[in-house]
Every structure is written in structure tokens, then in C-alpha cells.
Design an enzyme around this catalytic site. Structure first.
Site, PDB file in Angstrom:
ATOM      1  N   SER A   1       0.052 -19.889 -39.787  1.00  0.00           N
ATOM      2  CA  SER A   1      -0.276 -21.238 -39.330  1.00  0.00           C
ATOM      3  C   SER A   1      -1.780 -21.406 -39.383  1.00  0.00           C
ATOM      4  CB  SER A   1       0.205 -21.448 -37.890  1.00  0.00           C
ATOM      5  OG  SER A   1      -0.334 -22.633 -37.329  1.00  0.00           O
TER       6      SER A   1
ATOM      7  N   TYR B   1       1.981 -18.725 -28.732  1.00  0.00           N
ATOM      8  CA  TYR B   1       2.382 -18.967 -30.118  1.00  0.00           C
ATOM      9  C   TYR B   1       1.231 -18.643 -31.066  1.00  0.00           C
ATOM     10  CZ  TYR B   1       3.487 -21.590 -34.368  1.00  0.00           C
ATOM     11  OH  TYR B   1       3.693 -21.953 -35.677  1.00  0.00           O
TER      12      TYR B   1
END
Length: 283
Positions: A132, A145
Site C-alpha cells: 500500500s 494496518y
């Protein structure tokens, strides 16, 4: 024709990449927690198996071994599956944090460990991990996360060096905001009872999610095309080494450029202090 093993194929990049690989005539082992969610891939010729990255490592590796048996080899592994959770560090329980790492980090390691022996034996292979743009920065109330994505990026940089002499390539694919279901997942993203101290930050994230979801500028089909080209070494990647970190999306490119500039300025500002900790060289 390449043989693929793709995790998390029910939605998003996993599903679109499986479709793109099948469309070019490749063989695809498509995994999902519920195989019924990927019936369309089975109809197009994919071998569909149940795989939950929260399973114990032994169970994951046995499922991978059984799936690979008909092909006897794997050319491309795309570790795509992942889950998300939003909440400040104090709000996310240790149980929740460990569960997140079990899927986003340890699950990928279990699958990779199961497939590496095949790639080493055949002296070639490509492994892609789903990262990400948050693997380059930080965001309030997404710490757990984000930590999994930083961990994956670090893993890739090391694994890439470990297996290069076996003809195995490794990369992490780091997208920005794409129009997938990640922000509209069936499971709630936000804590049911958040702490009052973090309410303002969480409300800002709720607004961001509701504003962005469904309007992301990133096109998953276009991303899948690039992912397939990157992992097969074709198209824009033909004759080139796949980058260690492949950023996808104009928003991700802008964020990474900004972070690199910020880090360079910070390093320059504190360079003399950092270097002052060395032993003094005797004249």
C-alpha cells in the site's frame, strides 16, 4: 503460458488479476476463503481452492501443496489477500492486531514458504506482494494496518536479495486509492465503541471513507493489466528488472515523491548530529 497462484481472489486486485491472467491464456490457481465467491473464475478455467490466511501455517502449506500438485510447478505467486481495520493504537486490541498480522503478514509468509521450493527447483519464478502507499507514510488511526504494509515492504527488500541467485524475482505492489471494495467491506472497519480521546480523528476518517468510497480515481482493471505485465515481464516491463516497489496510482506517486523529499530534507537537517555519534578517528 504461465502458472499463477493468487490469494484473495473474491474481490479487488486479486479478482481482476486472475481475470487478466486467464484472458491471456495462463493457468490460474485462485484462492478465496469461500470458493463460492469466485465461481466466475472457475467458469473461466481457474482452479479454485479454499484458503484462509488466518489458518495455521501447516494447514496453509498443505492446501497450497494439494493445489499445486496437478501442475507440479508455479511461475508466479501473487500474495494479494488482506484485511483492514481502523482505530487508534489504544483502541485496537492485541487480539485484533495479531489477527490482522496473521493475515496481512504471516499468512503471506506461509504461502511463500510453501511455494519457494518449487521455484528454487525450477530456477525461476516471480513473487508479488500486495502492499500500500501507506507503506511509505503514516496516518492517524490506521497504525496497525499500516504497520503490516511496512512489514511487507521490508520483507520484500530482504527476500528479493535472498532468492535472486535462484532466478526468482520479488516485488511489492503499492497502490493508492482504487475503486475496489476495500473501503466498503462486509466487516465493519471502525471500532464499535471508540475512545472519546480519538473521536475527532476517527470522525475525520469516517468522513474521508464515505467521501472517497466509490469515487476513487484508480481503475482496478487497469491496475490488473499492469500487475500482470510486471509479474510476467511483458509490456512496459519487457527487458527490464521489475522494481522492488511498484507504486500504482497518481495519488500514490505524489505521496511517495512528497515523502522522499521530506525524508531527504530531514536527513540533511540532522546529518551532522547523526554523524557525530561515530568514534573519533585518531589523527
Amino acid at each position: 503460458m504461465a502458472i499463477w497462484f493468487i490469494t484473495g481472489c473474491s474481490t479487488g486486485f486479486g479478482h481482476e488479476t486472475a481475470l487478466a491472467a486467464l484472458a491471456r491464456g495462463d493457468k490460474v490457481i485462485a484462492t478465496a476463503r469461500n470458493p463460492d465467491d469466485v465461481k466466475d473464475l472457475a467458469d473461466k478455467g481457474a482452479l479454485v481452492i479454499a484458503l484462509d490466511l488466518s489458518w495455521p501455517e501447516e494447514k496453509i502449506q498443505e492446501a497450497v501443496k494439494v493445489a499445486i500438485e496437478p501442475f507440479r510447478s508455479i511461475d508466479i505467486l501473487f500474495n494479494n489477500a488482506g484485511v483492514n481495520i481502523i482505530g487508534a493504537l489504544e483502541e485496537v486490541s492485541t487480539k485484533q492486531a495479531r489477527a490482522l498480522f496473521d493475515v496481512n503478514f504471516w499468512g503471506h509468509i506461509s504461502v511463500t514458504r510453501a511455494i519457494l521450493p518449487y521455484m528454487r527447483a525450477q530456477k525461476h519464478g516471480t513473487i508479488g506482494f500486495s502492499g500500500s502507499m501507506l507503506g511509505w507514510t503514516g496516518m492517524s488511526c490506521v497504525s496497525t494496518y499500516t504497520a503490516t504494509k511496512w512489514a511487507i515492504a521490508g520483507l520484500v527488500l530482504c527476500l528479493r536479495e535472498e532468492v535472486k541467485d535462484f532466478g526468482i524475482k520479488v516485488t511489492v505492489i503499492e497502490p493508492g486509492y482504487f475503486r475496489t471494495q476495500v473501503l466498503g467491506a462486509a466487516k465493519p472497519l471502525f471500532p464499535e465503541e471508540g475512545m472519546e480521546e480519538y473521536k475527532v480523528a476517527l470522525d475525520q476518517l469516517r468522513t474521508l471513507v464515505s467521501t472517497v468510497n466509490g469515487k476513487q480515481v484508480g481503475d482496478p482493471e487497469k491496475a490488473a493489466k499492469v500487475i500482470v505485465e510486471a509479474l510476467t515481464g511483458e509490456g512496459a516491463f519487457e527487458g527490464k528488472e521489475v522494481p522492488a516497489r511498484l507504486v500504482l496510482g497518481a495519488d500514490a506517486v505524489g505521496l511517495v515523491e512528497g515523502m522522499l523529499d521530506l525524508q531527504k530534507r530531514s536527513l540533511e537537517e540532522w546529518k551532522s548530529v547523526s554523524a557525530s555519534t561515530d568514534f573519533t578517528v585518531a589523527e
